[in-house]
Design a protein around this motif. Structure first.
Motif, PDB file in Angstrom:
ATOM      1  N   SER A 113      52.388  37.838  20.806  1.00 23.77           N
ATOM      2  CA  SER A 113      51.023  37.470  21.158  1.00 23.77           C
ATOM      3  C   SER A 113      51.075  36.147  21.909  1.00 23.77           C
ATOM      4  CB  SER A 113      50.164  37.331  19.903  1.00 23.77           C
ATOM      5  OG  SER A 113      48.842  36.946  20.226  1.00 23.77           O
ATOM      6  N   GLY A 114      50.132  35.968  22.848  1.00 22.96           N
ATOM      7  CA  GLY A 114      50.169  34.734  23.612  1.00 22.96           C
ATOM      8  C   GLY A 114      49.048  34.613  24.606  1.00 22.96           C
ATOM      9  N   TYR A 115      49.307  33.820  25.616  1.00 27.37           N
ATOM     10  CA  TYR A 115      48.298  33.446  26.611  1.00 27.37           C
ATOM     11  C   TYR A 115      48.861  33.641  28.007  1.00 27.37           C
ATOM     12  CZ  TYR A 115      45.766  30.180  29.666  1.00 27.37           C
ATOM     13  OH  TYR A 115      45.084  29.616  30.704  1.00 27.37           O
ATOM     14  N   MET A 116      48.004  34.100  28.920  1.00 27.62           N
ATOM     15  CA  MET A 116      48.396  34.245  30.317  1.00 27.62           C
ATOM     16  C   MET A 116      47.285  33.705  31.215  1.00 27.62           C
ATOM     17  SD  MET A 116      49.529  37.675  32.451  1.00 27.62           S
ATOM     18  CE  MET A 116      47.861  38.313  32.685  1.00 27.62           C
ATOM     19  N   ASN A 117      47.686  33.008  32.267  1.00 32.99           N
ATOM     20  CA  ASN A 117      46.748  32.515  33.268  1.00 32.99           C
ATOM     21  C   ASN A 117      47.116  33.115  34.624  1.00 32.99           C
ATOM     22  OD1 ASN A 117      46.143  30.325  35.546  1.00 32.99           O
ATOM     23  ND2 ASN A 117      44.620  30.095  33.920  1.00 32.99           N
ATOM     24  N   ALA A 118      46.187  33.870  35.197  1.00 30.45           N
ATOM     25  CA  ALA A 118      46.369  34.502  36.508  1.00 30.45           C
ATOM     26  C   ALA A 118      45.451  33.794  37.498  1.00 30.45           C
ATOM     27  CB  ALA A 118      46.037  35.991  36.430  1.00 30.45           C
ATOM     28  N   PRO A 119      45.977  32.866  38.319  1.00 30.54           N
ATOM     29  CA  PRO A 119      45.123  31.997  39.140  1.00 30.54           C
ATOM     30  C   PRO A 119      44.220  32.726  40.113  1.00 30.54           C
ATOM     31  CG  PRO A 119      47.377  31.169  39.048  1.00 30.54           C
ATOM     32  CD  PRO A 119      47.399  32.535  38.452  1.00 30.54           C
ATOM     33  N   ASN A 120      44.576  33.958  40.514  1.00 35.60           N
ATOM     34  CA  ASN A 120      43.778  34.660  41.514  1.00 35.60           C
ATOM     35  C   ASN A 120      42.717  35.582  40.917  1.00 35.60           C
ATOM     36  OD1 ASN A 120      45.471  33.685  43.727  1.00 35.60           O
ATOM     37  ND2 ASN A 120      47.021  35.103  42.956  1.00 35.60           N
ATOM     38  N   ALA A 121      42.679  35.710  39.592  1.00 31.96           N
ATOM     39  CA  ALA A 121      41.874  36.759  38.979  1.00 31.96           C
ATOM     40  C   ALA A 121      40.369  36.560  39.170  1.00 31.96           C
ATOM     41  CB  ALA A 121      42.209  36.864  37.496  1.00 31.96           C
ATOM     42  N   ALA A 122      39.849  35.423  38.780  1.00 34.02           N
ATOM     43  CA  ALA A 122      38.401  35.223  38.778  1.00 34.02           C
ATOM     44  C   ALA A 122      37.801  35.408  40.176  1.00 34.02           C
ATOM     45  CB  ALA A 122      38.070  33.839  38.233  1.00 34.02           C
ATOM     46  N   LYS A 123      38.455  34.831  41.172  1.00 32.97           N
ATOM     47  CA  LYS A 123      37.935  34.932  42.541  1.00 32.97           C
ATOM     48  C   LYS A 123      37.933  36.369  43.037  1.00 32.97           C
ATOM     49  CE  LYS A 123      38.728  33.235  47.253  1.00 32.97           C
ATOM     50  NZ  LYS A 123      39.568  32.356  48.106  1.00 32.97           N
ATOM     51  N   ALA A 124      39.047  37.090  42.824  1.00 32.90           N
ATOM     52  CA  ALA A 124      39.141  38.469  43.314  1.00 32.90           C
ATOM     53  C   ALA A 124      38.164  39.387  42.585  1.00 32.90           C
ATOM     54  CB  ALA A 124      40.565  38.977  43.154  1.00 32.90           C
ATOM     55  N   PHE A 125      38.066  39.251  41.256  1.00 31.10           N
ATOM     56  CA  PHE A 125      37.193  40.144  40.493  1.00 31.10           C
ATOM     57  C   PHE A 125      35.722  39.878  40.803  1.00 31.10           C
ATOM     58  CE2 PHE A 125      40.655  40.168  36.974  1.00 31.10           C
ATOM     59  CZ  PHE A 125      41.502  40.831  37.839  1.00 31.10           C
ATOM     60  N   SER A 126      35.392  38.621  41.096  1.00 30.63           N
ATOM     61  CA  SER A 126      34.016  38.301  41.467  1.00 30.63           C
ATOM     62  C   SER A 126      33.659  38.863  42.835  1.00 30.63           C
ATOM     63  CB  SER A 126      33.799  36.785  41.451  1.00 30.63           C
ATOM     64  OG  SER A 126      33.952  36.283  40.139  1.00 30.63           O
ATOM     65  N   GLN A 127      34.643  39.030  43.722  1.00 32.21           N
ATOM     66  CA  GLN A 127      34.384  39.689  44.999  1.00 32.21           C
ATOM     67  C   GLN A 127      34.084  41.174  44.780  1.00 32.21           C
ATOM     68  OE1 GLN A 127      37.667  38.997  47.659  1.00 32.21           O
ATOM     69  NE2 GLN A 127      37.510  36.767  47.503  1.00 32.21           N
TER      70      GLN A 127
ATOM     71  N   ILE B 133      30.215  45.516  47.678  1.00 34.61           N
ATOM     72  CA  ILE B 133      31.184  45.612  48.756  1.00 34.61           C
ATOM     73  C   ILE B 133      31.903  46.936  48.618  1.00 34.61           C
ATOM     74  CG2 ILE B 133      31.496  43.106  48.913  1.00 34.61           C
ATOM     75  CD1 ILE B 133      34.072  43.379  47.457  1.00 34.61           C
ATOM     76  N   TYR B 134      32.216  47.563  49.742  1.00 34.91           N
ATOM     77  CA  TYR B 134      32.708  48.930  49.723  1.00 34.91           C
ATOM     78  C   TYR B 134      34.216  49.003  49.775  1.00 34.91           C
ATOM     79  CZ  TYR B 134      27.807  49.594  50.869  1.00 34.91           C
ATOM     80  OH  TYR B 134      26.443  49.558  50.857  1.00 34.91           O
ATOM     81  N   GLU B 135      34.868  47.848  49.934  1.00 39.56           N
ATOM     82  CA  GLU B 135      36.314  47.789  49.855  1.00 39.56           C
ATOM     83  C   GLU B 135      36.698  46.754  48.806  1.00 39.56           C
ATOM     84  OE1 GLU B 135      38.575  47.311  53.351  1.00 39.56           O
ATOM     85  OE2 GLU B 135      37.400  48.723  54.533  1.00 39.56           O
ATOM     86  N   MET B 136      37.624  47.136  47.953  1.00 39.11           N
ATOM     87  CA  MET B 136      38.094  46.193  46.950  1.00 39.11           C
ATOM     88  C   MET B 136      38.918  45.100  47.615  1.00 39.11           C
ATOM     89  SD  MET B 136      36.909  47.174  44.020  1.00 39.11           S
ATOM     90  CE  MET B 136      37.966  46.502  42.733  1.00 39.11           C
ATOM     91  N   PRO B 137      38.934  43.905  47.034  1.00 42.54           N
ATOM     92  CA  PRO B 137      39.662  42.787  47.651  1.00 42.54           C
ATOM     93  C   PRO B 137      41.174  42.943  47.509  1.00 42.54           C
ATOM     94  CG  PRO B 137      38.818  42.148  45.516  1.00 42.54           C
ATOM     95  CD  PRO B 137      38.243  43.513  45.803  1.00 42.54           C
ATOM     96  N   SER B 138      41.905  42.320  48.415  1.00 48.23           N
ATOM     97  CA  SER B 138      43.347  42.206  48.240  1.00 48.23           C
ATOM     98  C   SER B 138      43.618  41.311  47.042  1.00 48.23           C
ATOM     99  CB  SER B 138      43.997  41.603  49.487  1.00 48.23           C
ATOM    100  OG  SER B 138      43.831  42.459  50.590  1.00 48.23           O
ATOM    101  N   TYR B 139      44.680  41.628  46.322  1.00 42.34           N
ATOM    102  CA  TYR B 139      44.945  40.872  45.094  1.00 42.34           C
ATOM    103  C   TYR B 139      46.438  40.680  44.913  1.00 42.34           C
ATOM    104  CZ  TYR B 139      44.857  39.480  40.192  1.00 42.34           C
ATOM    105  OH  TYR B 139      45.019  38.796  39.018  1.00 42.34           O
ATOM    106  N   THR B 140      46.818  39.472  44.542  1.00 41.45           N
ATOM    107  CA  THR B 140      48.199  39.148  44.210  1.00 41.45           C
ATOM    108  C   THR B 140      48.274  38.922  42.708  1.00 41.45           C
ATOM    109  OG1 THR B 140      48.464  38.067  46.356  1.00 41.45           O
ATOM    110  CG2 THR B 140      50.150  37.652  44.699  1.00 41.45           C
TER     111      THR B 140
END
Length: 233
Positions: free
Chosen positions: A32-46, A208-215
Motif C-alpha cells: 500500500s502506498g502513495y502515487m503522484n501523477a503530475p499530468n493527471a489533474a490537467k488532462a482529466f479536467s480537459q 470535447i470530442y477528442e480525449m487529450p493526449s496523456y503521458t
C-alpha cells in the motif's frame, strides 16, 4: 610447485566460502502506498471541463509483488492499482483508476544480517480508466468508460527487512518480511483512448470530442508486508 598448490588450495577454499554464502529464495508481499501523477489533474479536467477543479494528481496505491532472489539478483513481478475518489459536479460523477503490471530486475548493493537494499529497473504496461455516469434517483445511468494503455518503464530503489527469528546458523530463513519501495514510472505520450461504447456520445458532460493526449508518468512510494523463504548455499 608447492606454492602453486597452496595458492590453488587457498583459492578453492575462498571460492567455496563465497559459494556457501549464496542466498536463494522467494518472497511475496501485499503493498500500500502513495502515487503522484503530475499530468493527471490537467488532462482529466480537459476530458471533463465542467469539473476543472475536481481532479487531483494523487492516488492511493494497493497491490501485490512477488520475487525470486538468486544471490545478488532479484527478479520481480509487480501489480498495482491506483485509486482516486469519485468527483461529483451537479448530478454528474467521474473517477479515475490506475493499473500497472511490470517485470523488474534488481541488483543487491548493500546487505546486512536481516536486510538488503537494491535498485531496480522494470518494463511493462500501465492503464488509466476514466469512468463517468449520471446519478439519478440514487441509480447510476449513462455510464461511460474510456481507457488508455501505455508501455511503461520503471526505475526504483528498494529495501527489504526480515522480521521473524533469524536461522542463518541453520542456513535458512522462513518468516515475515517487510519492504519499502520508491521510484519513478514513465511512459510514451499517447491519445489512443478506447471507449466502451460503439459511438462516442457528444453530450453536455463530454464537451470535447477528442480525449487529450496523456503521458502516464508518476512518482510512487509503498510499504509492503509478506512472507519469505530463503536458503544459504
Amino acid at each position: 610447485m608447492k606454492k602453486i598448490i597452496y595458492t590453488l588450495l587457498i583459492t578453492s577454499i575462498f571460492i567455496s566460502g563465497i559459494n556457501a554464502q549464496k542466498i536463494e529464495g522467494i518472497a511475496g508481499f501485499i503493498q500500500s502506498g502513495y502515487m503522484n501523477a503530475p499530468n493527471a489533474a490537467k488532462a482529466f479536467s480537459q476530458a471533463y471541463p465542467d469539473n476543472t477543479v475536481g481532479f487531483a494528481n494523487n492516488y492511493w496505491l494497493v497491490g501485490a509483488t512477488a520475487y525470486y532472489r538468486n544471490n545478488s539478483s532479484v527478479f520481480m513481478g509487480d501489480l498495482q492499482f491506483g485509486l482516486q475518489k469519485v468527483y461529483s459536479f451537479s448530478d454528474k460523477h467521474a473517477g479515475a483508476v490506475y493499473e500497472e503490471v511490470l517485470g523488474k530486475y534488481g541488483r543487491i548493493i548493500k546487505e546486512g544480517k536481516n536486510f538488503w537494499v537494491y535498485p531496480s529497473a522494470g518494463v511493462g504496461a500501465s492503464l488509466i480508466s476514466l469512468t463517468s455516469y449520471d446519478k439519478i434517483a440514487g441509480e447510476r445511468e449513462n455510464m461511460k468508460t474510456q481507457t488508455l494503455v501505455s508501455p511503461t518503464f520503471d526505475m526504483g530503489m528498494n529495501a527489504d527487512f526480515l522480521l521473524s527469528k533469524l536461522r542463518w546458523n541453520k542456513n535458512y530463513y522462513i518468516g515475515w518480511i517487510s519492504g519499502i519501495k520508491a521510484g519513478y514510472r514513465f511512459s510514451v505520450k499517447s491519445k489512443k483512448w478506447k471507449k466502451d461504447e460503439d459511438e462516442f456520445y457528444k453530450d453536455a458532460f463530454n464537451k470535447i470530442y477528442e480525449m487529450p493526449s496523456y503521458t502516464n508518468n508518476a512518482f510512487y512510494v509503498t510499504l509492503s508486508f509478506g512472507m519469505g523463504s530463503f536458503d544459504k548455499k
